[in-house]
Design a protein around this motif. Structure first.
Motif, PDB file in Angstrom:
ATOM      1  N   LYS A 214      51.922  68.770  46.238  1.00 57.45           N
ATOM      2  CA  LYS A 214      50.484  68.597  46.027  1.00 57.45           C
ATOM      3  C   LYS A 214      49.780  68.182  47.323  1.00 57.45           C
ATOM      4  N   PRO A 215      48.502  68.465  47.452  1.00 55.03           N
ATOM      5  CA  PRO A 215      47.741  67.964  48.602  1.00 55.03           C
ATOM      6  C   PRO A 215      47.735  66.437  48.619  1.00 55.03           C
ATOM      7  N   SER A 216      47.327  65.871  49.746  1.00 48.80           N
ATOM      8  CA  SER A 216      47.403  64.422  49.940  1.00 48.80           C
ATOM      9  C   SER A 216      46.743  63.636  48.824  1.00 48.80           C
ATOM     10  N   GLU A 217      45.561  64.060  48.381  1.00 48.64           N
ATOM     11  CA  GLU A 217      44.854  63.301  47.348  1.00 48.64           C
ATOM     12  C   GLU A 217      45.647  63.278  46.049  1.00 48.64           C
ATOM     13  N   GLY A 218      46.252  64.412  45.698  1.00 46.53           N
ATOM     14  CA  GLY A 218      47.085  64.455  44.498  1.00 46.53           C
ATOM     15  C   GLY A 218      48.305  63.568  44.619  1.00 46.53           C
ATOM     16  N   LEU A 219      48.881  63.508  45.817  1.00 47.56           N
ATOM     17  CA  LEU A 219      50.034  62.631  46.037  1.00 47.56           C
ATOM     18  C   LEU A 219      49.619  61.169  45.897  1.00 47.56           C
ATOM     19  N   ARG A 220      48.484  60.826  46.490  1.00 47.54           N
ATOM     20  CA  ARG A 220      48.019  59.433  46.413  1.00 47.54           C
ATOM     21  C   ARG A 220      47.770  59.029  44.965  1.00 47.54           C
ATOM     22  N   GLN A 221      47.205  59.936  44.192  1.00 46.30           N
ATOM     23  CA  GLN A 221      46.948  59.636  42.784  1.00 46.30           C
ATOM     24  C   GLN A 221      48.258  59.418  42.021  1.00 46.30           C
ATOM     25  N   ALA A 222      49.268  60.220  42.340  1.00 51.37           N
ATOM     26  CA  ALA A 222      50.559  60.081  41.656  1.00 51.37           C
ATOM     27  C   ALA A 222      51.206  58.736  41.995  1.00 51.37           C
ATOM     28  N   PHE A 223      51.156  58.345  43.259  1.00 48.34           N
ATOM     29  CA  PHE A 223      51.721  57.045  43.640  1.00 48.34           C
ATOM     30  C   PHE A 223      50.952  55.910  42.984  1.00 48.34           C
ATOM     31  N   ALA A 224      49.631  56.003  42.988  1.00 48.51           N
ATOM     32  CA  ALA A 224      48.822  54.952  42.367  1.00 48.51           C
ATOM     33  C   ALA A 224      49.118  54.856  40.877  1.00 48.51           C
ATOM     34  N   GLY A 225      49.276  55.993  40.218  1.00 51.07           N
ATOM     35  CA  GLY A 225      49.567  55.995  38.798  1.00 51.07           C
ATOM     36  C   GLY A 225      50.907  55.354  38.473  1.00 51.07           C
ATOM     37  N   ALA A 226      51.824  55.397  39.445  1.00 51.15           N
ATOM     38  CA  ALA A 226      53.142  54.788  39.252  1.00 51.15           C
ATOM     39  C   ALA A 226      53.164  53.324  39.688  1.00 51.15           C
ATOM     40  N   GLY A 227      52.038  52.824  40.198  1.00 47.06           N
ATOM     41  CA  GLY A 227      52.006  51.448  40.679  1.00 47.06           C
ATOM     42  C   GLY A 227      52.699  51.261  42.004  1.00 47.06           C
TER      43      GLY A 227
END
Length: 286
Positions: A214-227
């Motif tokens: 995924k692009p950077s923003e999608g990656l950041r969202q995934a990490f944030a969603g996982a805490g």
């Protein structure tokens, strides 16, 4: 996604075919349930000049765990036979788009190769673009690969025990959420279900869309969603050390090149009789 220094688009790689110092590696590997034969598929069709990297063979021959990290000497001898030097520009791909290639990307980097990229979209996107495909065995020209092992990239069981006990590092688990929570059995016999205390669930599938990172923003969202904070220290883990490297790739793509990978992963942790195991969802952080 040409701006990601760890990826190369199919068209860009196509323009480099035949270049001196370019090594292309088919790192396809499949779970038994996927019912695919990576080597047979390579013989049927691969990128011109590619060699096949057998992830079940380039391992520590004395280890009982799957995909155990080989010694620098074993790795260097194996990839040298494939015609790869540590100074080459190395491009790794797999037959699912993005699944097993990151493990081999991580291996080459861990053993000292500096210029290693993953084919964006893998062999499916190469084929879809109508680019040249060859069949049959690779023509090998053995080379000298001189390893420079980065011991700091790998976590062994004893160190993992210390991290879990101290809670001093983020642990990102790439397995499915069902396996992480202990709601689905482990595919390997004798392995308990659940996760390491303090670990966070980040299935690698949440970092991938249509066979691409995924692009950077999608990656950041995934990490944030996982805490998880992708800028802070992270140890990645999975079932046997393969898809953990997808998280490692995502972290590197966000600028964190210091992440470590727990090589034994859940197969080792869940097989031990004295390691702490938790089930259920990871607690929500405030």
């Amino acid at each position: 996604m040409g701006s990601n220094p760890h990826l190369i688009p199919p068209e860009a790689l196509s323009g480099l075919l035949g270049s001196d110092g370019l090594s292309i590696v088919d790192a396809s590997w499949y779970l038994p349930a996927q019912n695919r034969d990576a080597r047979a598929e390579f013989l049927e069709g691969h990128i011109p000049g590619a060699v096949f990297f057998d992830q079940d063979a380039v391992v520590d021959p004395a280890a009982s765990l799957p995909h155990s990290l080989p010694s620098p000497e074993v790795f260097a001898a194996a990839v040298g036979r494939l015609g790869i030097r540590e100074t080459d520009s190395i491009v790794v791909y797999d037959g699912m788009g993005l699944f097993s290639a990151p493990r081999v990307w991580w291996l080459f980097r861990t053993f000292g190769a500096k210029d290693v990229r993953i084919l964006d979209g893998g062999f499916p996107d190469w084929r879809a673009a109508g680019l040249t495909i060859r069949s049959g065995e690779a023509v090998l020209q053995p080379r000298q690969f001189t390893p420079h092992f980065d011991a700091g990239a790998v976590v062994a069981l004893a160190e993992m025990r210390e991290h879990v006990s101290a809670g001093d590092v983020q642990i990102a688990d790439a397995r499915s959420r069902e396996r992480f929570e202990g709601r689905a059995p482990e595919p390997r016999a004798g392995v308990r279900s659940g996760h390491m205390p303090g670990a966070r669930s980040l299935p690698f599938t949440e970092l991938v869309a249509d066979g691409r990172l995924k692009p950077s923003e999608g990656l950041r969202q995934a990490f944030a969603g996982a805490g998880l904070d992708p800028a802070a220290p992270v140890v990645t883990s999975c079932g046997s050390g393969v898809t953990a490297a997808v998280i490692s790739l995502a972290l590197a793509s966000l600028g964190n090149d210091a992440a470590k990978l727990y090589d034994g992963s859940w197969t080792e942790w869940g097989s031990a009789s004295d390691t702490p195991v938790e089930t259920g969802p990871a607690p929500v952080r405030p």
